[in-house]
Design an enzyme around this catalytic site. Sequence first.
Site, short mmCIF file in Angstrom:
data_model
loop_
_atom_site.label_atom_id
_atom_site.label_comp_id
_atom_site.label_asym_id
_atom_site.label_seq_id
_atom_site.Cartn_x
_atom_site.Cartn_y
_atom_site.Cartn_z
N PRO A 238 0.82 -1.21 0.00
CA PRO A 238 0.00 0.00 0.00
C PRO A 238 0.85 1.27 0.00
O PRO A 238 1.85 1.35 0.72
CB PRO A 238 -0.80 -0.11 1.30
N ARG B 293 -0.82 4.83 -1.31
CA ARG B 293 -1.86 5.84 -1.08
C ARG B 293 -2.65 5.60 0.23
O ARG B 293 -2.94 6.54 0.96
CB ARG B 293 -2.83 5.80 -2.26
N ARG C 192 -1.66 16.39 -9.54
CA ARG C 192 -2.71 15.40 -9.83
C ARG C 192 -3.98 15.96 -10.50
O ARG C 192 -4.51 15.33 -11.40
CB ARG C 192 -3.05 14.60 -8.57
N TYR D 249 -4.38 14.14 -13.91
CA TYR D 249 -5.39 13.08 -13.93
C TYR D 249 -6.82 13.60 -13.78
O TYR D 249 -7.75 12.80 -13.65
CB TYR D 249 -5.19 12.10 -12.77
N CYS E 222 2.35 29.63 -14.04
CA CYS E 222 2.00 30.26 -15.31
C CYS E 222 1.44 29.23 -16.27
O CYS E 222 2.13 28.78 -17.20
CB CYS E 222 3.22 30.92 -15.92
N GLU E 223 0.22 28.84 -16.04
CA GLU E 223 -0.42 27.81 -16.84
C GLU E 223 -1.91 27.86 -16.51
O GLU E 223 -2.29 27.73 -15.34
CB GLU E 223 0.19 26.45 -16.44
N TYR F 280 1.48 11.07 -3.56
CA TYR F 280 1.77 11.57 -4.92
C TYR F 280 1.60 13.08 -5.02
O TYR F 280 1.27 13.60 -6.08
CB TYR F 280 0.92 10.83 -5.96
N1 LLP Z 1 3.13 -1.40 -6.01
C1 LLP Z 1 3.45 -1.11 -7.27
C2 LLP Z 1 4.23 -2.07 -8.06
C3 LLP Z 1 3.04 0.11 -7.85
O1 LLP Z 1 3.35 0.37 -9.10
C4 LLP Z 1 2.30 1.03 -7.06
C5 LLP Z 1 1.89 2.31 -7.61
C6 LLP Z 1 2.01 0.69 -5.74
C7 LLP Z 1 2.43 -0.54 -5.24
C8 LLP Z 1 1.24 1.60 -4.82
O2 LLP Z 1 -0.04 1.89 -5.25
P1 LLP Z 1 -1.06 2.69 -4.30
O3 LLP Z 1 -1.35 1.81 -3.13
O4 LLP Z 1 -0.38 3.95 -3.88
O5 LLP Z 1 -2.21 2.96 -5.17
N2 LLP Z 1 0.83 8.94 -9.53
C9 LLP Z 1 -0.44 8.23 -9.52
C10 LLP Z 1 -0.30 6.86 -8.91
C11 LLP Z 1 0.73 6.01 -9.60
C12 LLP Z 1 0.84 4.67 -8.94
C13 LLP Z 1 2.04 3.96 -9.40
N3 LLP Z 1 2.22 2.69 -8.79
C14 LLP Z 1 -1.44 9.04 -8.72
O6 LLP Z 1 -1.10 10.13 -8.29
O7 LLP Z 1 -2.58 8.63 -8.56
#
Ligand code: LLP
Length: 412
Positions: free
Chosen positions: A263, A265, A302, A306, A333-334, A362
Amino acid sequence: YGTPLFVYDIELYRNRARAFQNTFKNAGIGYQVAYASKAFSSVAIYQVAAQEGLSLDVVSGGELYTAIKAGFPKEKIHFHGNNKSWEELKMAFDEEIGCIVVDNFHEIEQLKKLAEATGRQMNILLRVTPGIEAHTHDYITTGQEDSKFGFDLNNGQADQAFKETFEHSHLNVLGLHCHIGSQIFDTAAFRMAAGKLVSKMAEWRDETGYVCPVLNLGGGFGIRYTEDDQPLEPAEYVREMIETVKEITGQTGFAIPEIWIEPGRSLVGDAGTTLYTIGSMKEVPKVRKYIAVDGGMSDNIRPALYGAAYSSMIANKGRHALTETYTVAGKCCESGDKLIESAILPEAEPGDILAVFCTGAYGYSMASNYNRIARPAVVFAENGAHQLAVRRETYDDVVSLDLDYHAKAAVK
Ligand code: LLP
């Protein structure tokens, strides 16, 4: 501390870490909960992770270096990435980290050379794409998943990778890894992934007699950014995973593996809040009212990247009636530098403090110096006390890598 400022509720982080781990403990299942530190990487957060007994995912030499600086237990570090350099892999060998999550055949070649050069053993997991892609509210299955990550589980690549590594005396194949997406609310996709991976490990057992001891199901557990998001309790995802693994191992007679999760996020996302000072305001009659804050896409990319949605409040007007709708803009500036399209707030004035919630994942980790804006400070709060965890960048920090140009000294 000044603004913009990231403030983390460290108690929330600890509680989440414990909830994940207790779910495994209560089920009597071997586990590792690895903090996916790309969500927010700093020495201090790695130290909290270590205190909680978490493992750690890193995806670059920079994150690995940060972990070592933090004194993180090396045997609990897992190294991910689809294009790890020779130098990064060598660093992993030299530091004797716990495990490398192998992504592709080029990496297997590099690992074999490093194992021979150093004479060291390395634990590895094989990252596979199981042909399941999960999104916030639904998931899709594709026969041949188009992803830059991992070995395809369905077209023979994963079998080939297993064959090449299993036979190598210095590479110790622990098992399979997958990560099916992020901000997932539904458990069905995790269940499908668990089923596919365990079945593959059972197939390899039948062929070779070797029982892979680890199943890593990645991260991706959703959190509540706004009222529209309805995630499960984080530990609920784990409970469902465990059930599925028990079912499938029962059917295949495969020994229940250790389950590892990653985990990011769901450990730091809602633990983080950004505080901004409101400055200028602009009304476009009959269209919208803008309020501008002293940060923006430089500390939270973000919304622009996104279309991510956030909720907010004016921290110094918590009891005022919510009478206004504002678009919250940043200072970059965007035109696309907007943090919240439509925030319902009390009447705002310059000098008010806007709190934007759930910015802990993130946000800082994807921050930039666009427009040469200095990165914010990060403060940890816990038990009524607060402490600086990352100091604010200064203008001197911002120019610290710049060199004067002397035309005559240029190399011909
Ligand atoms: N494990 C792997 C192999 C991953 O690629 C990721 C996230 C995680 C764990 C953790 O995922 P989480 O639990 O945080 O969802 N920048 C994007 C998110 C990119 C996630 C990349 N990989 C955002 O701001 O939503």
